[in-house]
Design an enzyme around this catalytic site. Structure first.
Site, short mmCIF file in Angstrom:
data_model
loop_
_atom_site.label_atom_id
_atom_site.label_comp_id
_atom_site.label_asym_id
_atom_site.label_seq_id
_atom_site.Cartn_x
_atom_site.Cartn_y
_atom_site.Cartn_z
N LYS A 129 0.82 -1.22 0.00
CA LYS A 129 0.00 0.00 0.00
C LYS A 129 0.85 1.26 0.00
CE LYS A 129 -2.45 -0.57 3.74
NZ LYS A 129 -1.86 -1.84 4.21
N ARG A 140 -9.25 1.92 9.49
CA ARG A 140 -8.65 0.65 9.88
C ARG A 140 -9.65 -0.23 10.63
NH1 ARG A 140 -3.01 1.02 8.99
NH2 ARG A 140 -1.88 -0.57 10.12
N ARG A 193 11.14 -6.67 4.62
CA ARG A 193 11.14 -5.23 4.94
C ARG A 193 11.81 -5.00 6.28
NH1 ARG A 193 5.49 -2.19 5.06
NH2 ARG A 193 5.37 -2.95 7.19
N ARG A 212 11.90 -1.50 10.73
CA ARG A 212 10.75 -0.98 11.47
C ARG A 212 10.55 -1.75 12.76
NH1 ARG A 212 5.41 0.28 7.95
NH2 ARG A 212 4.47 -0.64 9.80
N ARG A 216 -0.19 -8.09 13.94
CA ARG A 216 -0.77 -7.10 13.01
C ARG A 216 -1.68 -7.78 11.99
NH1 ARG A 216 4.34 -4.88 10.79
NH2 ARG A 216 3.09 -3.58 9.43
P1 AMP Z 1 1.00 1.09 8.98
O1 AMP Z 1 2.22 1.82 8.57
O2 AMP Z 1 -0.24 1.56 8.25
O3 AMP Z 1 1.15 -0.40 8.94
O4 AMP Z 1 0.71 1.48 10.51
C1 AMP Z 1 1.66 1.17 11.51
C2 AMP Z 1 0.98 1.18 12.88
O5 AMP Z 1 0.44 2.49 13.13
C3 AMP Z 1 -0.21 0.24 13.00
O6 AMP Z 1 0.18 -1.08 13.34
C4 AMP Z 1 -0.99 0.91 14.14
O7 AMP Z 1 -0.38 0.67 15.40
C5 AMP Z 1 -0.81 2.38 13.81
N1 AMP Z 1 -1.86 2.85 12.89
C6 AMP Z 1 -1.71 3.25 11.61
N2 AMP Z 1 -2.88 3.63 11.09
C7 AMP Z 1 -3.82 3.45 12.06
C8 AMP Z 1 -5.21 3.65 12.14
N3 AMP Z 1 -5.93 4.08 11.09
N4 AMP Z 1 -5.83 3.36 13.31
C9 AMP Z 1 -5.14 2.93 14.38
N5 AMP Z 1 -3.82 2.69 14.38
C10 AMP Z 1 -3.14 2.96 13.23
#
Ligand code: AMP
Length: 192
Positions: free
Chosen positions: A15, A90, A129, A135, A146
């Site tokens: 994404k 989410r 990654r 990360r 996750r």
């Molecule tokens: P991502 O980079 O989108 O995988 O997001 C990394 C982490 O940020 C996720 O595992 C959540 O802990 C937090 N996060 C990102 N977007 C959201 C969201 N829309 N709602 C809640 N937590 C989020």
């Protein structure tokens, strides 16, 4: 008139990479809540301190925090006509929050695009990654958590947008350029 788009798909579907490419082509900002949280953590802001442990565990940041962050970001001038949301909404409650945020403008989401990928491929991509980007939430245990959060809380969102006739699914497997081309083809109905 620019498009208002949501990009869906499991962690590791690509994404982030595709959102940046699409946003560039469409002339709209790519807005990644995960990136916003990471940059706040890196810069040691108050928000960063509040979400650091949560994001590192793979759980979701509380909706009130996330929704307010998105409300503020979407109010900025560059997002008024269009945007591409990556990683938000989410869960189903965030879908409702986004509806409410956009209601004042009288225009909702134009399309939700879901990148589909095989779960095994997702695990391989996330593990790779981890080695490249380092990360904090790309360790094996956290990846598993996750993916569980995704299956339970995020996957049902697709049905919500499908019921509104707004969902398109795009195969996320293959070369990055090929996936971008597929996404642009899927988006053609809402492009100027
Ligand atoms: P991502 O980079 O989108 O995988 O997001 C990394 C982490 O940020 C996720 O595992 C959540 O802990 C937090 N996060 C990102 N977007 C959201 C969201 N829309 N709602 C809640 N937590 C989020």
């Amino acid at each position: 008139m620019s498009a208002r788009l949501v990009l869906l798909g499991p962690p590791g579907a690509g994404k982030g990479t595709q959102a940046v490419r699409l946003a560039e082509r469409l002339g709209v900002p790519a807005i990644s809540t995960g990136d916003i949280f990471r940059s706040n953590i890196k810069n040691g802001t108050e928000l960063g301190r509040r979400v650091q442990d949560i994001t590192a565990s793979g759980a979701l940041v509380p909706d009130e925090l996330t929704n307010e962050l998105v409300r503020d970001r979407l109010a900025q001038a560059d997002a008024v006509d269009g945007f591409l949301l990556d990683g938000y909404p989410r869960n189903v409650a965030q879908v409702a929050a986004l509806d409410e945020i956009l209601a004042v403008t009288g225009r909702g989401i134009d399309l939700a695009i879901e990148l589909t990928v095989d779960p095994q491929v997702v695990i391989e991509r996330l593990t790779n990654r981890a080695q490249i980007e380092g990360r904090a939430d790309d360790t094996e245990d956290v990846i598993r958590h996750r993916l569980g959060v995704y299956a339970e809380q995020t996957a049902p969102i697709s049905q919500v947008y499908a019921a509104r006739g707004l969902l398109v699914q795009v195969d996320g497997l293959g070369e990055v350029d090929d996936v971008t081309a597929r996404l642009l083809a899927a988006l053609s109905p809402v492009l100027p």
